[in-house]
Design an enzyme around this catalytic site. Structure first.
Site, short mmCIF file in Angstrom:
data_model
loop_
_atom_site.label_atom_id
_atom_site.label_comp_id
_atom_site.label_asym_id
_atom_site.label_seq_id
_atom_site.Cartn_x
_atom_site.Cartn_y
_atom_site.Cartn_z
N THR A 28 0.83 -1.21 0.00
CA THR A 28 0.00 0.00 0.00
C THR A 28 0.87 1.26 0.00
O THR A 28 0.58 2.23 -0.70
CB THR A 28 -0.91 0.01 1.25
OG1 THR A 28 -1.68 -1.18 1.25
CG2 THR A 28 -1.83 1.21 1.27
N HIS A 31 2.19 1.92 -3.39
CA HIS A 31 1.18 2.58 -4.25
C HIS A 31 1.16 4.08 -3.96
O HIS A 31 1.03 4.89 -4.88
CB HIS A 31 -0.21 2.00 -4.00
CG HIS A 31 -0.39 0.62 -4.54
ND1 HIS A 31 -0.35 0.33 -5.88
CD2 HIS A 31 -0.59 -0.56 -3.91
CE1 HIS A 31 -0.53 -0.97 -6.06
NE2 HIS A 31 -0.68 -1.54 -4.88
N HIS A 51 0.79 2.14 8.19
CA HIS A 51 -0.35 1.59 8.94
C HIS A 51 -0.02 0.34 9.73
O HIS A 51 -0.87 -0.20 10.41
CB HIS A 51 -1.51 1.31 7.97
CG HIS A 51 -1.13 0.40 6.84
ND1 HIS A 51 -0.56 0.87 5.68
CD2 HIS A 51 -1.17 -0.93 6.73
CE1 HIS A 51 -0.30 -0.16 4.89
NE2 HIS A 51 -0.65 -1.26 5.50
N ARG A 191 11.24 -15.17 -3.24
CA ARG A 191 10.03 -15.33 -2.43
C ARG A 191 9.73 -16.80 -2.16
O ARG A 191 9.24 -17.15 -1.08
CB ARG A 191 8.85 -14.69 -3.15
CG ARG A 191 8.93 -13.16 -3.14
CD ARG A 191 7.86 -12.59 -4.03
NE ARG A 191 7.49 -11.24 -3.64
CZ ARG A 191 6.43 -10.59 -4.13
NH1 ARG A 191 5.65 -11.18 -5.02
NH2 ARG A 191 6.15 -9.38 -3.72
ZN ZN Z 1 -0.15 -3.22 5.00
#
Ligand code: ZN
Ligand code: ZN
Length: 335
Positions: A28, A31, A51, A191
Protein backbone atom coordinates in the site's frame (compact mmCIF):
# COMPACT_ATOMS: atom_id res chain seq x y z
CA UNK A 1 6.60 12.03 -0.11
CA UNK A 2 8.78 14.05 2.24
CA UNK A 3 10.09 13.78 5.78
CA UNK A 4 8.88 16.75 7.83
CA UNK A 5 8.44 17.97 11.38
CA UNK A 6 4.77 17.71 12.27
CA UNK A 7 2.99 18.41 15.57
CA UNK A 8 2.64 15.50 17.98
CA UNK A 9 -0.89 14.10 17.41
CA UNK A 10 -3.54 15.10 19.97
CA UNK A 11 -4.60 12.33 22.32
CA UNK A 12 -8.41 12.47 22.55
CA UNK A 13 -10.49 11.31 25.55
CA UNK A 14 -10.82 7.82 24.12
CA UNK A 15 -7.35 7.66 22.58
CA UNK A 16 -3.91 6.56 23.58
CA UNK A 17 -0.75 8.19 22.29
CA UNK A 18 1.80 5.63 21.15
CA UNK A 19 5.52 6.22 20.68
CA UNK A 20 6.25 4.23 17.53
CA UNK A 21 9.23 1.85 17.81
CA UNK A 22 8.95 -0.06 14.54
CA UNK A 23 6.71 -0.01 11.49
CA UNK A 24 6.14 -2.35 8.56
CA UNK A 25 6.38 -1.10 4.98
CA UNK A 26 3.56 -2.44 2.82
CA UNK A 27 2.57 -2.67 -0.83
CA UNK A 28 0.00 0.00 0.00
CA UNK A 29 2.84 2.39 0.88
CA UNK A 30 4.44 1.62 -2.49
CA UNK A 31 1.18 2.58 -4.25
CA UNK A 32 1.21 5.85 -2.32
CA UNK A 33 4.90 6.43 -3.08
CA UNK A 34 4.18 5.98 -6.79
CA UNK A 35 1.01 8.06 -6.48
CA UNK A 36 -0.93 5.71 -8.74
CA UNK A 37 -4.59 6.09 -9.64
CA UNK A 38 -5.82 4.44 -6.45
CA UNK A 39 -3.58 6.59 -4.21
CA UNK A 40 -4.32 9.89 -5.93
CA UNK A 41 -8.07 9.22 -5.72
CA UNK A 42 -8.05 8.07 -2.12
CA UNK A 43 -5.51 10.15 -0.15
CA UNK A 44 -6.03 13.78 0.80
CA UNK A 45 -2.54 15.11 1.58
CA UNK A 46 -0.90 16.16 3.73
CA UNK A 47 -1.19 12.85 5.57
CA UNK A 48 1.34 10.85 7.58
CA UNK A 49 1.50 7.43 5.95
CA UNK A 50 2.20 3.98 7.43
CA UNK A 51 -0.35 1.59 8.94
CA UNK A 52 1.63 -1.34 10.40
CA UNK A 53 3.39 -0.55 13.66
CA UNK A 54 4.17 -1.33 17.27
CA UNK A 55 5.20 0.94 20.09
CA UNK A 56 4.77 2.10 23.65
CA UNK A 57 1.77 3.83 25.23
CA UNK A 58 3.05 7.18 26.48
CA UNK A 59 -0.20 9.04 27.14
CA UNK A 60 -3.80 8.06 27.75
CA UNK A 61 -7.02 10.00 27.33
CA UNK A 62 -9.30 10.17 30.36
CA UNK A 63 -11.88 7.64 29.08
CA UNK A 64 -9.21 5.25 27.81
CA UNK A 65 -7.57 5.33 31.25
CA UNK A 66 -10.87 4.84 33.05
CA UNK A 67 -11.68 1.76 30.92
CA UNK A 68 -8.88 0.16 32.92
CA UNK A 69 -7.49 -2.23 30.31
CA UNK A 70 -4.50 -0.52 28.71
CA UNK A 71 -1.58 0.62 30.83
CA UNK A 72 0.80 3.51 30.42
CA UNK A 73 4.22 2.20 29.31
CA UNK A 74 3.06 -1.07 27.81
CA UNK A 75 3.96 -2.26 24.32
CA UNK A 76 1.11 -2.47 21.85
CA UNK A 77 0.15 -2.66 18.21
CA UNK A 78 -3.21 -1.70 16.73
CA UNK A 79 -5.86 -2.55 14.20
CA UNK A 80 -5.41 0.19 11.61
CA UNK A 81 -9.00 0.10 10.36
CA UNK A 82 -11.01 2.53 12.45
CA UNK A 83 -14.69 1.65 12.08
CA UNK A 84 -17.90 3.47 12.96
CA UNK A 85 -19.34 1.02 15.50
CA UNK A 86 -22.90 1.88 14.52
CA UNK A 87 -23.62 0.33 11.12
CA UNK A 88 -25.21 -3.06 10.44
CA UNK A 89 -21.80 -4.67 9.88
CA UNK A 90 -20.20 -3.19 12.98
CA UNK A 91 -23.16 -4.33 15.07
CA UNK A 92 -23.15 -7.90 13.75
CA UNK A 93 -19.50 -8.84 14.22
CA UNK A 94 -18.44 -7.80 10.72
CA UNK A 95 -16.60 -4.59 11.60
CA UNK A 96 -13.90 -5.39 9.03
CA UNK A 97 -16.55 -4.64 6.39
CA UNK A 98 -17.68 -1.28 7.84
CA UNK A 99 -18.55 1.10 5.02
CA UNK A 100 -17.25 4.05 7.04
CA UNK A 101 -13.81 2.51 7.69
CA UNK A 102 -10.97 4.99 8.02
CA UNK A 103 -7.52 3.51 7.52
CA UNK A 104 -4.54 5.00 9.34
CA UNK A 105 -1.80 6.10 6.97
CA UNK A 106 -4.37 6.43 4.18
CA UNK A 107 -7.46 8.31 5.36
CA UNK A 108 -5.90 9.76 8.54
CA UNK A 109 -2.44 10.20 9.97
CA UNK A 110 -0.46 6.97 10.28
CA UNK A 111 2.57 5.38 11.83
CA UNK A 112 5.69 6.44 9.92
CA UNK A 113 6.22 9.01 12.65
CA UNK A 114 7.49 9.27 16.21
CA UNK A 115 3.96 9.26 17.60
CA UNK A 116 0.51 8.09 16.60
CA UNK A 117 -2.79 8.59 18.42
CA UNK A 118 -5.14 5.59 18.24
CA UNK A 119 -8.64 4.96 19.62
CA UNK A 120 -8.12 2.73 22.66
CA UNK A 121 -10.56 0.17 21.26
CA UNK A 122 -8.23 -0.45 18.29
CA UNK A 123 -5.16 -1.05 20.43
CA UNK A 124 -3.88 -4.62 20.82
CA UNK A 125 -1.55 -5.46 23.70
CA UNK A 126 1.59 -7.40 22.76
CA UNK A 127 1.84 -9.32 26.05
CA UNK A 128 5.48 -10.22 25.43
CA UNK A 129 5.39 -10.54 21.63
CA UNK A 130 8.62 -8.88 20.33
CA UNK A 131 8.18 -5.35 18.97
CA UNK A 132 9.31 -6.29 15.44
CA UNK A 133 6.66 -8.98 15.29
CA UNK A 134 4.10 -6.55 16.70
CA UNK A 135 4.98 -4.14 13.89
CA UNK A 136 3.86 -6.65 11.24
CA UNK A 137 0.82 -8.19 12.92
CA UNK A 138 -1.44 -6.25 10.55
CA UNK A 139 -0.34 -8.22 7.45
CA UNK A 140 0.18 -11.43 9.45
CA UNK A 141 -3.47 -10.96 10.48
CA UNK A 142 -4.48 -10.80 6.81
CA UNK A 143 -2.82 -14.20 6.41
CA UNK A 144 -4.50 -15.64 9.52
CA UNK A 145 -7.88 -14.42 8.23
CA UNK A 146 -7.24 -15.91 4.76
CA UNK A 147 -6.09 -19.34 5.93
CA UNK A 148 -8.50 -19.93 8.79
CA UNK A 149 -11.74 -18.55 7.36
CA UNK A 150 -14.21 -21.37 6.83
CA UNK A 151 -11.58 -24.06 6.29
CA UNK A 152 -10.88 -27.09 8.43
CA UNK A 153 -7.13 -26.78 8.18
CA UNK A 154 -5.89 -29.66 10.41
CA UNK A 155 -4.81 -32.48 8.12
CA UNK A 156 -5.86 -30.54 5.02
CA UNK A 157 -4.04 -29.59 1.84
CA UNK A 158 -3.46 -25.90 1.16
CA UNK A 159 -2.17 -24.05 -1.90
CA UNK A 160 -0.89 -20.51 -1.33
CA UNK A 161 -0.87 -18.79 -4.71
CA UNK A 162 1.42 -15.74 -4.60
CA UNK A 163 4.22 -15.40 -2.05
CA UNK A 164 4.54 -11.75 -1.23
CA UNK A 165 4.91 -11.21 2.52
CA UNK A 166 1.25 -12.07 3.23
CA UNK A 167 1.49 -15.24 1.12
CA UNK A 168 4.63 -16.28 3.01
CA UNK A 169 2.88 -15.60 6.32
CA UNK A 170 -0.07 -17.67 5.06
CA UNK A 171 2.28 -20.62 4.48
CA UNK A 172 3.36 -20.33 8.13
CA UNK A 173 -0.22 -20.06 9.36
CA UNK A 174 -1.30 -23.14 7.36
CA UNK A 175 1.60 -25.11 8.82
CA UNK A 176 0.85 -23.86 12.32
CA UNK A 177 -2.81 -24.78 11.94
CA UNK A 178 -1.90 -28.35 11.04
CA UNK A 179 -2.14 -28.58 7.25
CA UNK A 180 -0.64 -31.85 6.02
CA UNK A 181 0.55 -30.38 2.71
CA UNK A 182 1.32 -26.75 1.89
CA UNK A 183 2.12 -25.84 -1.71
CA UNK A 184 3.28 -22.32 -2.61
CA UNK A 185 3.77 -20.61 -5.96
CA UNK A 186 5.36 -17.38 -7.13
CA UNK A 187 7.29 -16.07 -10.14
CA UNK A 188 10.07 -14.80 -7.84
CA UNK A 189 12.51 -17.47 -6.60
CA UNK A 190 13.63 -15.35 -3.64
CA UNK A 191 10.03 -15.33 -2.43
CA UNK A 192 9.80 -19.10 -2.92
CA UNK A 193 12.88 -19.43 -0.68
CA UNK A 194 11.03 -17.47 2.01
CA UNK A 195 7.96 -19.68 1.53
CA UNK A 196 10.14 -22.76 2.03
CA UNK A 197 11.60 -21.22 5.18
CA UNK A 198 8.04 -20.70 6.41
CA UNK A 199 7.36 -24.39 5.89
CA UNK A 200 6.08 -24.92 2.34
CA UNK A 201 6.48 -28.58 1.33
CA UNK A 202 6.33 -27.89 -2.40
CA UNK A 203 7.18 -24.64 -4.20
CA UNK A 204 6.26 -23.95 -7.81
CA UNK A 205 7.42 -21.24 -10.18
CA UNK A 206 4.90 -20.75 -13.02
CA UNK A 207 7.77 -19.69 -15.32
CA UNK A 208 9.09 -23.27 -15.07
CA UNK A 209 6.28 -25.40 -13.66
CA UNK A 210 2.83 -26.24 -14.92
CA UNK A 211 1.15 -25.15 -11.71
CA UNK A 212 -2.24 -26.85 -12.14
CA UNK A 213 -0.70 -30.18 -13.18
CA UNK A 214 1.80 -30.12 -10.32
CA UNK A 215 -0.84 -29.33 -7.68
CA UNK A 216 -3.09 -32.12 -8.96
CA UNK A 217 -0.13 -34.55 -8.95
CA UNK A 218 0.75 -33.64 -5.39
CA UNK A 219 -2.85 -34.30 -4.28
CA UNK A 220 -3.46 -37.62 -6.07
CA UNK A 221 -5.50 -35.89 -8.74
CA UNK A 222 -7.90 -34.31 -6.25
CA UNK A 223 -6.77 -30.70 -5.94
CA UNK A 224 -6.36 -28.98 -2.58
CA UNK A 225 -8.94 -28.40 0.13
CA UNK A 226 -8.10 -24.70 0.36
CA UNK A 227 -6.57 -22.25 -2.08
CA UNK A 228 -5.37 -18.91 -0.69
CA UNK A 229 -5.24 -16.59 -3.71
CA UNK A 230 -2.72 -13.89 -2.79
CA UNK A 231 -1.59 -12.75 -6.25
CA UNK A 232 -4.62 -10.82 -7.49
CA UNK A 233 -3.57 -11.75 -11.02
CA UNK A 234 -6.12 -13.07 -13.58
CA UNK A 235 -3.89 -16.09 -14.24
CA UNK A 236 -3.82 -16.68 -10.48
CA UNK A 237 -7.61 -16.71 -10.32
CA UNK A 238 -7.87 -19.31 -13.08
CA UNK A 239 -5.24 -21.45 -11.33
CA UNK A 240 -7.00 -21.02 -7.98
CA UNK A 241 -10.31 -22.37 -9.27
CA UNK A 242 -8.61 -25.17 -11.22
CA UNK A 243 -6.49 -26.39 -8.28
CA UNK A 244 -9.21 -26.40 -5.59
CA UNK A 245 -10.73 -29.85 -5.17
CA UNK A 246 -14.39 -30.38 -6.06
CA UNK A 247 -16.27 -28.98 -3.06
CA UNK A 248 -13.17 -27.08 -1.96
CA UNK A 249 -12.65 -23.51 -0.95
CA UNK A 250 -10.95 -20.48 -2.48
CA UNK A 251 -10.22 -17.56 -0.15
CA UNK A 252 -9.30 -14.50 -2.20
CA UNK A 253 -6.99 -11.86 -0.74
CA UNK A 254 -4.97 -10.59 -3.73
CA UNK A 255 -6.67 -7.53 -5.20
CA UNK A 256 -6.81 -7.38 -9.00
CA UNK A 257 -6.32 -3.95 -10.56
CA UNK A 258 -8.73 -4.85 -13.35
CA UNK A 259 -11.75 -7.13 -13.76
CA UNK A 260 -11.10 -10.81 -14.33
CA UNK A 261 -13.08 -13.08 -16.64
CA UNK A 262 -14.51 -16.09 -14.85
CA UNK A 263 -16.59 -18.90 -16.34
CA UNK A 264 -18.85 -19.29 -13.30
CA UNK A 265 -20.56 -22.50 -14.41
CA UNK A 266 -17.38 -24.33 -15.32
CA UNK A 267 -14.93 -22.88 -12.81
CA UNK A 268 -17.08 -22.45 -9.70
CA UNK A 269 -20.69 -23.72 -9.77
CA UNK A 270 -20.21 -27.25 -11.11
CA UNK A 271 -17.06 -27.61 -9.03
CA UNK A 272 -19.05 -26.81 -5.89
CA UNK A 273 -16.52 -24.25 -4.75
CA UNK A 274 -16.96 -21.83 -1.88
CA UNK A 275 -15.37 -18.47 -2.62
CA UNK A 276 -14.65 -15.93 0.12
CA UNK A 277 -13.34 -12.36 -0.19
CA UNK A 278 -10.82 -11.47 2.51
CA UNK A 279 -10.86 -7.88 3.74
CA UNK A 280 -8.59 -6.86 6.60
CA UNK A 281 -8.72 -8.75 9.86
CA UNK A 282 -11.81 -9.80 11.82
CA UNK A 283 -12.23 -7.53 14.81
CA UNK A 284 -10.97 -8.90 16.97
CA UNK A 285 -11.08 -12.66 16.67
CA UNK A 286 -8.26 -12.68 14.09
CA UNK A 287 -6.05 -10.67 16.47
CA UNK A 288 -6.86 -12.96 19.35
CA UNK A 289 -6.06 -16.15 17.42
CA UNK A 290 -2.90 -14.64 15.92
CA UNK A 291 -1.62 -13.44 19.30
CA UNK A 292 -2.03 -16.92 20.75
CA UNK A 293 -0.34 -18.63 17.81
CA UNK A 294 2.66 -16.28 18.02
CA UNK A 295 3.00 -16.35 21.81
CA UNK A 296 2.56 -20.12 21.84
CA UNK A 297 5.47 -20.50 19.42
CA UNK A 298 3.34 -22.07 16.67
CA UNK A 299 3.80 -19.17 14.29
CA UNK A 300 6.97 -17.11 13.77
CA UNK A 301 6.67 -14.56 10.96
CA UNK A 302 10.24 -13.24 11.35
CA UNK A 303 11.90 -15.34 8.60
CA UNK A 304 9.91 -13.23 6.12
CA UNK A 305 11.58 -10.00 7.32
CA UNK A 306 14.56 -9.40 5.01
CA UNK A 307 15.40 -5.71 5.48
CA UNK A 308 15.45 -3.01 8.14
CA UNK A 309 15.97 0.70 7.63
CA UNK A 310 15.78 3.79 9.80
CA UNK A 311 12.75 5.97 8.98
CA UNK A 312 15.02 8.47 7.22
CA UNK A 313 15.84 5.82 4.61
CA UNK A 314 12.25 5.24 3.53
CA UNK A 315 13.29 5.69 -0.11
CA UNK A 316 15.66 2.71 0.18
CA UNK A 317 12.96 0.68 1.91
CA UNK A 318 10.52 1.37 -0.92
CA UNK A 319 13.31 0.67 -3.44
CA UNK A 320 14.04 -2.90 -2.28
CA UNK A 321 10.32 -3.70 -2.32
CA UNK A 322 9.90 -2.27 -5.80
CA UNK A 323 12.85 -4.27 -7.11
CA UNK A 324 11.31 -7.52 -5.86
CA UNK A 325 14.35 -8.11 -3.65
CA UNK A 326 12.56 -7.98 -0.32
CA UNK A 327 10.25 -10.01 1.82
CA UNK A 328 8.89 -7.84 4.61
CA UNK A 329 10.67 -4.55 5.31
CA UNK A 330 10.70 -2.92 8.74
CA UNK A 331 11.38 0.73 9.57
CA UNK A 332 13.15 1.25 12.87
CA UNK A 333 11.82 4.47 14.32
CA UNK A 334 12.72 4.52 18.01
CA UNK A 335 13.52 2.12 20.82
ZN1 ZN B 1 -0.15 -3.22 5.00
ZN1 ZN C 1 -19.53 0.57 10.82
Amino acid sequence: MTIEEVPTPKCGLNDVLIKVHAAGVCGTDLHIWEWDRWASNRLKPPVVIGHEFAGEIVEMGEDARRAGILQLGEMVTAEGHIVCGHCLQCRTGLGHLCKRTQIIGVDRDGAFADYIAMPAGNVVRLHGIPTDVGAIMDPVGNAVHTVLEGAEVPGSTVFVLGCGPIGCFAVGVAKAAGASLVIASDLNDMRLDLARRMGAHVTLNPSRDDVVTRVLEATHGNGVDLVCEMSGHPVGHAQAFATARLGGRVNLLGTPSQSTEVDFAKEIIFRGLTVYGVTGRKMYSTWNTMGRMIRGGQLDPMPVVTHRFPLERIADAIGVIKDGKAGKVILEIAS
